[in-house]
Design an enzyme around this catalytic site. Structure first.
Site, mmCIF file in Angstrom:
data_model
loop_
_atom_site.group_PDB
_atom_site.id
_atom_site.type_symbol
_atom_site.label_atom_id
_atom_site.label_comp_id
_atom_site.label_asym_id
_atom_site.label_seq_id
_atom_site.Cartn_x
_atom_site.Cartn_y
_atom_site.Cartn_z
ATOM 1 N N GLY A 83 0.801 -1.218 0.000
ATOM 2 C CA GLY A 83 0.000 0.000 0.000
ATOM 3 C C GLY A 83 0.832 1.266 0.000
ATOM 4 O O GLY A 83 2.051 1.237 -0.178
ATOM 5 N N GLN A 84 0.149 2.383 0.217
ATOM 6 C CA GLN A 84 0.795 3.683 0.122
ATOM 7 C C GLN A 84 0.751 4.367 1.494
ATOM 8 O O GLN A 84 0.956 3.710 2.514
ATOM 9 C CB GLN A 84 0.128 4.477 -0.995
ATOM 10 C CG GLN A 84 0.214 3.724 -2.337
ATOM 11 C CD GLN A 84 -0.261 4.530 -3.517
ATOM 12 O OE1 GLN A 84 -0.032 5.723 -3.633
ATOM 13 N NE2 GLN A 84 -0.940 3.871 -4.443
ATOM 14 N N TYR A 85 0.527 5.679 1.528
ATOM 15 C CA TYR A 85 0.484 6.368 2.817
ATOM 16 C C TYR A 85 -0.876 6.206 3.475
ATOM 17 O O TYR A 85 -1.921 6.250 2.817
ATOM 18 C CB TYR A 85 0.753 7.866 2.642
ATOM 19 C CG TYR A 85 2.220 8.211 2.553
ATOM 20 C CD1 TYR A 85 3.030 8.221 3.690
ATOM 21 C CD2 TYR A 85 2.803 8.507 1.326
ATOM 22 C CE1 TYR A 85 4.375 8.532 3.609
ATOM 23 C CE2 TYR A 85 4.153 8.817 1.225
ATOM 24 C CZ TYR A 85 4.926 8.827 2.376
ATOM 25 O OH TYR A 85 6.272 9.123 2.283
ATOM 26 N N CYS A 103 -3.775 6.579 0.792
ATOM 27 C CA CYS A 103 -3.725 5.437 -0.126
ATOM 28 C C CYS A 103 -3.491 5.859 -1.579
ATOM 29 O O CYS A 103 -3.799 5.099 -2.505
ATOM 30 C CB CYS A 103 -4.993 4.595 -0.016
ATOM 31 S SG CYS A 103 -5.291 3.993 1.658
ATOM 32 N N ILE A 113 -6.591 -1.390 4.274
ATOM 33 C CA ILE A 113 -5.875 -2.657 4.424
ATOM 34 C C ILE A 113 -4.456 -2.498 3.890
ATOM 35 O O ILE A 113 -4.244 -1.933 2.813
ATOM 36 C CB ILE A 113 -6.585 -3.798 3.675
ATOM 37 C CG1 ILE A 113 -7.891 -4.164 4.378
ATOM 38 C CG2 ILE A 113 -5.691 -5.041 3.584
ATOM 39 C CD1 ILE A 113 -8.680 -5.252 3.694
ATOM 40 N N GLY A 135 -2.186 -5.386 8.711
ATOM 41 C CA GLY A 135 -3.579 -5.787 8.667
ATOM 42 C C GLY A 135 -4.521 -4.707 8.184
ATOM 43 O O GLY A 135 -4.457 -4.279 7.035
ATOM 44 N N PHE A 136 -5.394 -4.212 9.087
ATOM 45 C CA PHE A 136 -6.441 -3.279 8.664
ATOM 46 C C PHE A 136 -6.572 -2.125 9.654
ATOM 47 O O PHE A 136 -6.098 -2.198 10.791
ATOM 48 C CB PHE A 136 -7.795 -3.998 8.534
ATOM 49 C CG PHE A 136 -8.343 -4.539 9.837
ATOM 50 C CD1 PHE A 136 -9.083 -3.724 10.698
ATOM 51 C CD2 PHE A 136 -8.140 -5.859 10.209
ATOM 52 C CE1 PHE A 136 -9.598 -4.205 11.898
ATOM 53 C CE2 PHE A 136 -8.647 -6.354 11.404
ATOM 54 C CZ PHE A 136 -9.374 -5.528 12.248
ATOM 55 N N ALA A 137 -7.219 -1.069 9.201
ATOM 56 C CA ALA A 137 -7.541 0.085 10.050
ATOM 57 C C ALA A 137 -8.993 0.460 9.790
ATOM 58 O O ALA A 137 -9.370 0.738 8.647
ATOM 59 C CB ALA A 137 -6.621 1.255 9.749
#
Length: 219
Positions: free
Chosen positions: A73-75, A173, A143, A155-157
């Site tokens: 992913g990204q920021y 993102c 994610i 994982g996830f937020a």
């Protein structure tokens, strides 16, 4: 298989300390000295960069601490009012398919959000979980995962009630045309404990869905 250990960390967890703890746990899972873990935490305000992060997407680099991570992913932003779930599972035992794992994580968040009356969904070409708002589609769950020797971490937020203005220091993102939202912004009063209860209630279905999709290679 034995269910993973479920841990809810009280208070705010230092991000660097969380990274170190995850690294150690992943190695322990890999060598069989510790069980899998679902670790639910809340962080002080930080920006984190995934492996696809673009420098120009960090709009305000001095605003909060910035961490380079090995997740995909990204920021993204983590901070108070956001439930971060670190998912440490052994895909050697649960099926070696990262795409299916990410897909199952999205389904898990969608099911948890449904318990608050929120209709969330996936969007082609955009990882994470989205929902409709008066301003259009907005991201409510992010994610970013990493896999080392088939053991997952990060994982996830899930945005419960974070300060959404804090996302203004980055392009979340890498998607400048899409805002972020939260349960609070949708007019839903919920605590992190409420979110944890929803995640716990839908967790068995996540494991079952993961197993089924891994077995079918997500087809």
């Amino acid at each position: 298989m034995t269910d993973p250990e479920w841990r809810v960390e009280p208070g705010l967890t230092d991000y660097a300390a969380a990274l170190a703890a995850m690294e150690a746990r992943v190695e322990a899972i890999r060598d069989g000295s510790a069980p899998e873990r679902i670790w639910l935490v809340e962080h002080p305000p930080v920006y984190t960069a995934g492996t696809s992060a673009i420098d120009t997407d960090l709009v305000e680099p001095e605003r909060f601490p910035v961490f380079q991570t090995g997740r995909g992913g990204q920021y993204t932003y983590h901070g108070p009012g956001q439930r971060v779930g670190y998912v440490m599972l052994d895909l050697n035992a649960r099926g070696r398919d990262v795409r299916c794992f990410v897909d199952a994580l999205e389904d898990w968040m969608i099911a948890a959000l449904a318990r608050f009356g929120v209709t969330a969904f996936k969007a082609d070409g955009r990882v994470g979980v989205w929902t409709a708002t008066p301003a259009g589609e907005a991201k409510i769950g992010a994610i970013g995962v990493r896999v080392r020797r088939w053991v997952t971490f990060h994982g996830f937020a899930l945005n419960v009630s974070p300060d959404l203005s804090h996302f203004g220091g980055i392009v979340p993102c890498g998607l400048p045309d899409y805002p972020v939202t939260s349960l609070a912004a949708l007019g839903i009063e919920a605590s992190l404990a409420d979110a944890d209860a929803a995640l716990a209630a839908t967790f068995p279905a996540f494991l079952a869905r993961l197993a089924a999709r891994q077995a079918a290679t997500c087809r």
